[in-house]
Design a protein around this motif. Sequence first.
Motif, PDB file in Angstrom:
ATOM      1  N   TYR A  60       0.935  -0.868  -0.261  1.00  0.00           N
ATOM      2  CA  TYR A  60       0.085  -0.229   0.299  1.00  0.00           C
ATOM      3  C   TYR A  60       0.958   1.314  -0.096  1.00  0.00           C
ATOM      4  N   ARG A  61       1.943   0.909   0.489  1.00  0.00           N
ATOM      5  CA  ARG A  61       2.804   2.753   1.047  1.00  0.00           C
ATOM      6  C   ARG A  61       4.187   2.263   0.275  1.00  0.00           C
ATOM      7  N   HIS A  62       4.109   1.284  -0.861  1.00  0.00           N
ATOM      8  CA  HIS A  62       5.289   1.287  -2.130  1.00  0.00           C
ATOM      9  C   HIS A  62       6.442   2.559  -1.126  1.00  0.00           C
ATOM     10  N   PRO A  63       7.346   1.969  -0.045  1.00  0.00           N
ATOM     11  CA  PRO A  63       8.608   2.602   0.017  1.00  0.00           C
ATOM     12  C   PRO A  63       9.393   3.258  -0.714  1.00  0.00           C
ATOM     13  N   MET A  64       9.797   1.400  -1.521  1.00  0.00           N
ATOM     14  CA  MET A  64      10.816   2.257  -2.877  1.00  0.00           C
ATOM     15  C   MET A  64      10.647   3.028  -3.794  1.00  0.00           C
ATOM     16  N   GLU A  65       9.436   3.248  -4.373  1.00  0.00           N
ATOM     17  CA  GLU A  65       9.043   3.658  -5.794  1.00  0.00           C
ATOM     18  C   GLU A  65       9.006   5.376  -4.726  1.00  0.00           C
ATOM     19  N   THR A  66       8.419   5.414  -3.670  1.00  0.00           N
ATOM     20  CA  THR A  66       8.248   6.977  -3.457  1.00  0.00           C
ATOM     21  C   THR A  66       9.588   7.586  -2.436  1.00  0.00           C
ATOM     22  N   LEU A  67       9.808   6.723  -2.043  1.00  0.00           N
ATOM     23  CA  LEU A  67      11.434   7.606  -2.002  1.00  0.00           C
ATOM     24  C   LEU A  67      12.281   7.768  -2.698  1.00  0.00           C
ATOM     25  N   THR A  68      12.319   7.356  -3.962  1.00  0.00           N
ATOM     26  CA  THR A  68      12.948   7.279  -4.823  1.00  0.00           C
ATOM     27  C   THR A  68      11.928   8.632  -6.125  1.00  0.00           C
ATOM     28  N   PHE A  69      11.356   8.585  -6.070  1.00  0.00           N
ATOM     29  CA  PHE A  69      10.514   9.455  -6.732  1.00  0.00           C
ATOM     30  C   PHE A  69      10.202  11.133  -6.096  1.00  0.00           C
ATOM     31  N   PHE A  70      11.006  11.077  -4.415  1.00  0.00           N
ATOM     32  CA  PHE A  70      11.111  12.049  -3.169  1.00  0.00           C
ATOM     33  C   PHE A  70      12.965  12.798  -3.768  1.00  0.00           C
ATOM     34  N   GLY A  71      13.353  11.490  -4.744  1.00  0.00           N
ATOM     35  CA  GLY A  71      14.793  11.761  -5.296  1.00  0.00           C
ATOM     36  C   GLY A  71      16.154  11.250  -3.397  1.00  0.00           C
TER      37      GLY A  71
END
Length: 279
Positions: A60-71
């Motif tokens: 639900y939280r997708h930490p890999m994709e989320t933190l990668t998106f933030f850079g």
Amino acid sequence: MQVKHPIRFPLYALLALSIVALSPIPAARAAGDDAGTQSALAAAIAGPQRSQPNRARDKYRHPMETLTFFGIKPTMTVVEISPGAGWYTEILAPLLKDHGKLYEAVGGGPGAKTFQDKLKADPTDYAQVIVTTLKPPAETDIAPAGSADMVLTFRNVHDWLAHGNTQDYFKAFYRALKPGGVLGVVDHRADPSQPQDPIAKNGYVRQDYMIQLAQQAGFKLTGASEINANPKDLRDHPVWYLPPTLRLGEKDRDKHLAIGESDRMTLKFIKPPTEAQPH
């Protein structure tokens, strides 16, 4: 005596040779940095410091994709805001402990003690974490001014609206960040066809309203992602009916589990490289 003249290359040839020789180096270095970041982030997400219930929520939280998106990068100075029980802290702390720095800005109450007890119980992963206080308006020095590369807040803004201190928080983020630093926001996204409840009593915030709040503090929007979107969530109920809270208990439990966690916005802002005064 015969004088040998040095070989002379046309200027354009020398420039071409320079470009060919030098241009792959920064590109290769950048690719290496990105690969190193992804590897370090994957290791932190897969690490033994994470609890099994927290791992179960990755879908639900997708930490890999989320933190990668933030850079995010392992060398950054990062401030996490109101970490709760430390879901993201379990990832951020090991990622940053060797080459970066992690501040955790917590409020008061029993939740703060529980969080600090969590840090003390695992010095291997959390000994380097710096805990600061976020209680507006007086206690909002979440990190030294202009020191942070990134400020992150996950599912918090909706709680602040009811207390009328949202702008105090956003101004604190702005002060802590370096010019060009990133503010990453994830929160429950309200139905855009409905007016924004000023206190967000159902837990949802309109995306355009969230952007306006950040812009009022001086931030500029640089990206919006659907990484954490959930079209199954019709947002016609309080967000706490959904997992993980499941406030109604057994009532409609299967229905809410089938929806999953809430529909969420994922927004990336920057503090302008040339600092502007907040409106």
